[in-house]
Design a protein around this motif. Structure first.
Motif, PDB file in Angstrom:
ATOM      1  N   ILE A   1      -5.337  -0.204  -5.795  1.00 42.68           N
ATOM      2  CA  ILE A   1      -4.974   0.801  -4.791  1.00 42.68           C
ATOM      3  C   ILE A   1      -4.803   2.159  -5.458  1.00 42.68           C
ATOM      4  CG2 ILE A   1      -3.239   1.505  -3.087  1.00 42.68           C
ATOM      5  CD1 ILE A   1      -2.625  -1.521  -2.720  1.00 42.68           C
TER       6      ILE A   1
ATOM      7  N   ARG B   1       2.381   1.952  -3.359  1.00 42.50           N
ATOM      8  CA  ARG B   1       1.431   2.512  -4.334  1.00 42.50           C
ATOM      9  C   ARG B   1       1.252   4.012  -4.115  1.00 42.50           C
ATOM     10  NH1 ARG B   1       2.730  -1.588  -5.771  1.00 42.50           N
ATOM     11  NH2 ARG B   1       1.525  -3.345  -6.553  1.00 42.50           N
TER      12      ARG B   1
ATOM     13  N   ARG C   1      -3.136   4.886   5.500  1.00 37.66           N
ATOM     14  CA  ARG C   1      -2.039   5.446   4.705  1.00 37.66           C
ATOM     15  C   ARG C   1      -2.441   6.785   4.086  1.00 37.66           C
ATOM     16  NH1 ARG C   1       1.057   7.937   2.541  1.00 37.66           N
ATOM     17  NH2 ARG C   1       2.991   7.374   1.486  1.00 37.66           N
TER      18      ARG C   1
ATOM     19  N   VAL D   1      -5.593   1.089   3.716  1.00 34.28           N
ATOM     20  CA  VAL D   1      -5.461   2.131   2.684  1.00 34.28           C
ATOM     21  C   VAL D   1      -5.855   3.483   3.276  1.00 34.28           C
ATOM     22  CG1 VAL D   1      -6.290   2.958   0.443  1.00 34.28           C
ATOM     23  CG2 VAL D   1      -5.796   0.519   0.765  1.00 34.28           C
TER      24      VAL D   1
ATOM     25  N   ILE E   1       0.846  -1.202   0.000  1.00 36.81           N
ATOM     26  CA  ILE E   1       0.000   0.000   0.000  1.00 36.81           C
ATOM     27  C   ILE E   1       0.880   1.251   0.000  1.00 36.81           C
ATOM     28  CG2 ILE E   1      -1.647   1.337   1.381  1.00 36.81           C
ATOM     29  CD1 ILE E   1      -2.848  -1.446   2.238  1.00 36.81           C
TER      30      ILE E   1
END
Length: 194
Positions: A126, A116, A176, A173, A113
């Motif tokens: 993602i 990305r 992040r 996700v 993650i």
């Protein structure tokens, strides 16, 4: 130290907290000195024919705690604190059963993650979430949470596990996207236990 005819010495890497043997690598004089200086285990890669900091690609660094040479000065024991799985297969150790530790799976997912977000990859799911923005990511967490609740009321454990995995993924996700490290959340839980 007694390096072999190729200028190398074997280095056994051991977890300083569990005493588990993690891997075997080779060091030359330069990589050994770099390990001592940077406190990050550095090898001489025979396949790449050059210096290699363990974890430079994966982020799974080996932080030096201490080291010892054997009685003949021709092998090293390097004790470390690993920052994730040591083996390229995703396992804690390169020795033993090749099963993936669930925490290493989580660590690998968090790393993917993060990659990305820092290095976009076209066509990645993602990446598509990132492009839609924070509100869409947060909405997906809500949707997945509702789906977990619905599946919890049914008697289909496999579907429940699938929805729980989707929720965890989207939650990571979202963390992040909000620039919150998962370890910070674990720190909150740890603080509550105390």
């Amino acid at each position: 130290m007694k390096y072999d005819k190729n200028g190398l010495i074997p280095a056994i890497i051991q977890d300083s907290q569990t005493n588990k043997v993690l891997m075997l690598g080779y060091m030359n004089e330069e990589s050994f000195e770099q390990t001592l200086e940077t406190k990050l285990v550095t090898f001489f890669s025979r396949s790449r024919n050059g210096i290699w900091v363990k974890g430079e690609t994966s982020g799974n660094y080996l932080k030096l705690v201490d080291w010892k040479a054997d009685c003949d000065l021709d092998a090293l024991l390097i004790r470390v604190i690993p920052a994730g799985p040591t083996c390229h297969t995703g396992t804690t150790s390169c020795f033993g059963k090749a099963t993936r530790d669930p925490l290493n799976i989580l660590s690998g997912l968090i790393q993917t993650i993060d990659e990305r977000f820092t290095t976009p990859r076209e066509g990645s799911y993602i990446q598509s979430l990132i492009e839609k923005g924070l509100s869409k990511i947060a909405q997906k967490v809500g949707e997945e949470g509702v789906e977990v609740v619905i599946e919890a009321m049914r008697n289909e454990p496999e579907l429940f596990k699938e929805e729980a995995a989707d929720l965890l993924f989207h939650y990571l996700v979202l963390l992040r996207a909000k620039e919150v490290d998962f370890r910070e959340v674990l720190g909150v839980l740890d603080g509550r236990q105390k």
